[in-house]
Design a protein around this motif. Structure first.
Motif, PDB file in Angstrom:
ATOM      1  N   ARG A   1      41.036  90.700  73.922  1.00 10.32           N
ATOM      2  CA  ARG A   1      40.610  89.992  75.130  1.00 10.32           C
ATOM      3  C   ARG A   1      39.204  89.439  74.899  1.00 10.32           C
ATOM      4  O   ARG A   1      38.508  89.821  73.958  1.00 10.32           O
ATOM      5  CB  ARG A   1      40.631  90.904  76.357  1.00 10.32           C
ATOM      6  CG  ARG A   1      39.775  92.173  76.317  1.00 10.32           C
ATOM      7  CD  ARG A   1      38.314  92.025  76.748  1.00 10.32           C
ATOM      8  NE  ARG A   1      38.170  91.472  78.060  1.00 10.32           N
ATOM      9  CZ  ARG A   1      37.959  92.211  79.153  1.00 10.32           C
ATOM     10  NH1 ARG A   1      37.872  93.519  79.070  1.00 10.32           N
ATOM     11  NH2 ARG A   1      37.784  91.621  80.326  1.00 10.32           N
TER      12      ARG A   1
ATOM     13  N   THR B   1      35.428  88.878  76.695  1.00  8.39           N
ATOM     14  CA  THR B   1      34.510  89.243  77.769  1.00  8.39           C
ATOM     15  C   THR B   1      33.338  88.285  77.656  1.00  8.39           C
ATOM     16  O   THR B   1      32.573  88.358  76.685  1.00  8.39           O
ATOM     17  CB  THR B   1      34.029  90.695  77.643  1.00  8.39           C
ATOM     18  OG1 THR B   1      35.149  91.566  77.724  1.00  8.39           O
ATOM     19  CG2 THR B   1      33.053  91.049  78.767  1.00  8.39           C
TER      20      THR B   1
ATOM     21  N   ASP C   1      40.709  95.914  74.615  1.00 14.39           N
ATOM     22  CA  ASP C   1      40.584  96.721  75.826  1.00 14.39           C
ATOM     23  C   ASP C   1      41.953  97.259  76.209  1.00 14.39           C
ATOM     24  O   ASP C   1      42.991  96.697  75.829  1.00 14.39           O
ATOM     25  CB  ASP C   1      40.016  95.874  76.970  1.00 14.39           C
ATOM     26  CG  ASP C   1      39.219  96.694  77.967  1.00 14.39           C
ATOM     27  OD1 ASP C   1      39.421  97.931  78.018  1.00 14.39           O
ATOM     28  OD2 ASP C   1      38.399  96.110  78.690  1.00 14.39           O
TER      29      ASP C   1
ATOM     30  N   LEU D   1      41.442  90.899  84.025  1.00 14.09           N
ATOM     31  CA  LEU D   1      41.583  91.465  82.681  1.00 14.09           C
ATOM     32  C   LEU D   1      42.855  90.954  82.019  1.00 14.09           C
ATOM     33  O   LEU D   1      42.864  90.611  80.827  1.00 14.09           O
ATOM     34  CB  LEU D   1      41.595  92.991  82.764  1.00 14.09           C
ATOM     35  CG  LEU D   1      41.888  93.752  81.462  1.00 14.09           C
ATOM     36  CD1 LEU D   1      40.933  93.330  80.347  1.00 14.09           C
ATOM     37  CD2 LEU D   1      41.819  95.257  81.696  1.00 14.09           C
TER      38      LEU D   1
ATOM     39  N   ASP E   1      42.137  87.581  80.770  1.00 12.39           N
ATOM     40  CA  ASP E   1      41.267  87.625  79.587  1.00 12.39           C
ATOM     41  C   ASP E   1      42.055  87.976  78.331  1.00 12.39           C
ATOM     42  O   ASP E   1      41.653  87.613  77.218  1.00 12.39           O
ATOM     43  CB  ASP E   1      40.154  88.655  79.776  1.00 12.39           C
ATOM     44  CG  ASP E   1      39.099  88.227  80.775  1.00 12.39           C
ATOM     45  OD1 ASP E   1      39.102  87.042  81.172  1.00 12.39           O
ATOM     46  OD2 ASP E   1      38.260  89.080  81.155  1.00 12.39           O
TER      47      ASP E   1
END
Length: 498
Positions: free
Chosen positions: A72, A74, A81, A91, A94
């Motif tokens: 992912r 960030t 993650d 999330l 992502d």
């Protein structure tokens, strides 16, 4: 950036400024590309993997113990993650990527962010990040990844278009461009193949159910040699003792345990050639500030350490602290899982060293933190029993799997209260002082499975009473009595016949 051929081509030096803005310096150079170490996927294999242009996919970690994690972004950096059905929508977005034809090579791929269209996964200074497409040769090459057979034997590995031989790797929960065996920490050989192999899963942005199960672990290609169930053995992990063996001394036992770091490969080869079965000791559950190698030094990071390791006499083992293995448990936080990735990487390198040195088996010590007080001189707020039993079990099972993947047998060291759960995963046990503490009966699952049990007691000859000899025979224990510093070449006495 490396050129593609042996022709003289522009070499690029990149000076980064703001996101998406690069200053380029060009000069002529001549260099050659190494051959990729993994074969390109066939069209059928690509179709089977689910990696098709125009699809939306998530990339799942395949490394043992971390298959609940996905690639992912960030902000503008790449990470892994934990993602599941209950994760926040942000999330899931992502961790979802649109698969497009490679910006620099249509036979390869680029990955465009689902929730940041126009931004692609690329490498810069070896870190993998999210950047805005600028249609420059440099950017297009940095953002192009060529699919190869998974280096671990499962999944897909992604080789950099302009850094042949370098692959997309997760390391400490971060994404890096890595080449096995190079000087950077992120190029460490330990678990490299697993860390660079990815499962192509359905996009989290499109699904509301759990993703497909992770691919099965590839069985080890090497056959391990199991420890003898009944044997005269010697416990020789003391530094003075190991030094003597490196100098040519040979214990009388047919099974010998030595310190992985202190013993020379030549010594192991000599002992193996003489018919000895060599077990290599290392600490799997503590940092040791007296180890000078780079991998051991990584474990000294303050955030990885809990309290000092206590001795039975009320003191502590100088220079040792319990490692925080809570991140091995299912559902661990991202920060805890990131710590676990560092520990796993270091321990994988130790197991690889054991294989390289020629050890037949390993004896990972200090794998019972869950049953110990880990709060002595620990960070403020650390509970005495900070490690959950489930986290310890998960870590110990990973240790057994990782040892077997290197062709090594593995012995459970102490941790008697988890023997029932762990004995199926281990090839035997090596235990300290279970006779003295009257707890050897907990080893019954190993006896019933026909697996080796080695017991060391730090006692003199009078300890070998008829009652203890009877217990050893009943439980199939191979017992040695030796000095507490483990510096005797041969034990004071041995017993255990059945």
């Amino acid at each position: 950036m490396l050129p593609k051929t042996n022709q003289t081509v522009p070499c690029v030096i990149v000076r980064a400024s703001m996101l998406g803005t690069l200053t380029l310096l060009l000069m002529a150079c001549n260099t050659s590309r190494p051959a990729p170490s993994s074969a390109a996927l066939t069209p059928q294999a690509l179709a089977d993997s689910g990696l098709t242009v125009g699809s939306t996919r998530s990339l799942q970690v395949t490394t043992l113990g971390f298959a609940n994690r996905f690639l992912r972004h960030t902000g503008d950096l790449g990470f892994t993650d934990v993602v599941n059905a209950s994760s926040a929508d942000a999330l899931k977005q992502d961790a979802s990527w649109k698969v497009v034809a490679g910006l620099a090579d249509k036979n390869c791929y680029s990955f465009e962010s689902v929730n940041a269209p126009g931004l692609y996964l690329r490498h810069a200074y070896y870190r993998v990040r999210l950047d805005k497409g600028e249609n420059s040769p440099l950017f297009n090459n940095d953002a192009t990844w060529c699919a190869r057979d998974g280096l671990s034997g499962t999944g897909v590995s992604f080789e950099s278009k302009n850094y042949p031989g370098s692959y997309l790797r997760h390391y400490n929960a971060e994404l890096w461009l890595a080449k096995k065996g190079e000087a950077r920490p992120t190029d460490a050989a330990g678990s490299f193949e697993q860390d660079t192999s990815w499962n192509i899963a359905g996009a989290w942005s499109n699904v509301i159910i759990d993703p497909p199960a992770p691919p099965p672990v590839t069985p080890p290609t090497t056959t391990r040699k199991l420890p003898p169930v009944q044997a005269n053995w010697s416990y020789n992990i003391g530094a003075k003792n190991t030094s003597a063996m490196n100098g040519g001394a040979t214990p009388s036992g047919s099974v010998i345990s030595l310190d992985l770091y202190d013993v020379n490969a030549a010594t192991i080869a000599r002992l193996t050639g003489a018919g000895k079965y060599v077990i290599c000791y290392y600490s799997a559950g503590t940092s040791e500030n007296y180890r000078s190698d780079a991998q051991s030094q990584r474990l000294l990071a303050p955030n990885l350490n809990l309290g000092e390791v206590g001795r039975g006499d009320g003191g502590v083992w100088e220079g040792e602290k319990w490692l925080d293995v809570r991140g091995f448990a299912d559902g661990a936080s991202s920060s805890a899982a990131a710590k676990a990735e560092v520990i796993r990487s270091v321990m994988a390198s130790r197991l690889e060293l054991a294989h390289q040195k020629g050890c037949a088996a390993v004896e990972p010590d200090n794998v019972d933190a869950w049953a110990n007080d880990v709060s002595q001189n620990a960070p403020a707020g650390t509970p005495k029993k900070a490690i959950p039993a489930a986290a310890q079990l998960a870590y110990n099972r990973w240790t057994a799997q990782a040892a077997h993947a290197q062709g090594l047998s593995v012995l459970l060291k102490n941790n008697l209260d988890q023997v029932a759960a762990l004995s199926p995963a281990y090839d035997g046990a090596l235990v300290e002082e279970c006779l003295g503490f009257d707890e050897c009966d907990l080893l019954t699952p190993f006896r019933d499975a026909g697996k080796a049990i080695y017991v060391v007691e730090y006692q003199n000859a009078s300890f070998a009473t008829a009652a203890r000899r009877s217990t050893a025979a009943r439980l199939h224990l191979n017992v040695v009595l030796t000095d507490v510093d483990v510096n005797r070449l041969n034990p004071i006495t041995r017993f255990g016949n059945w």
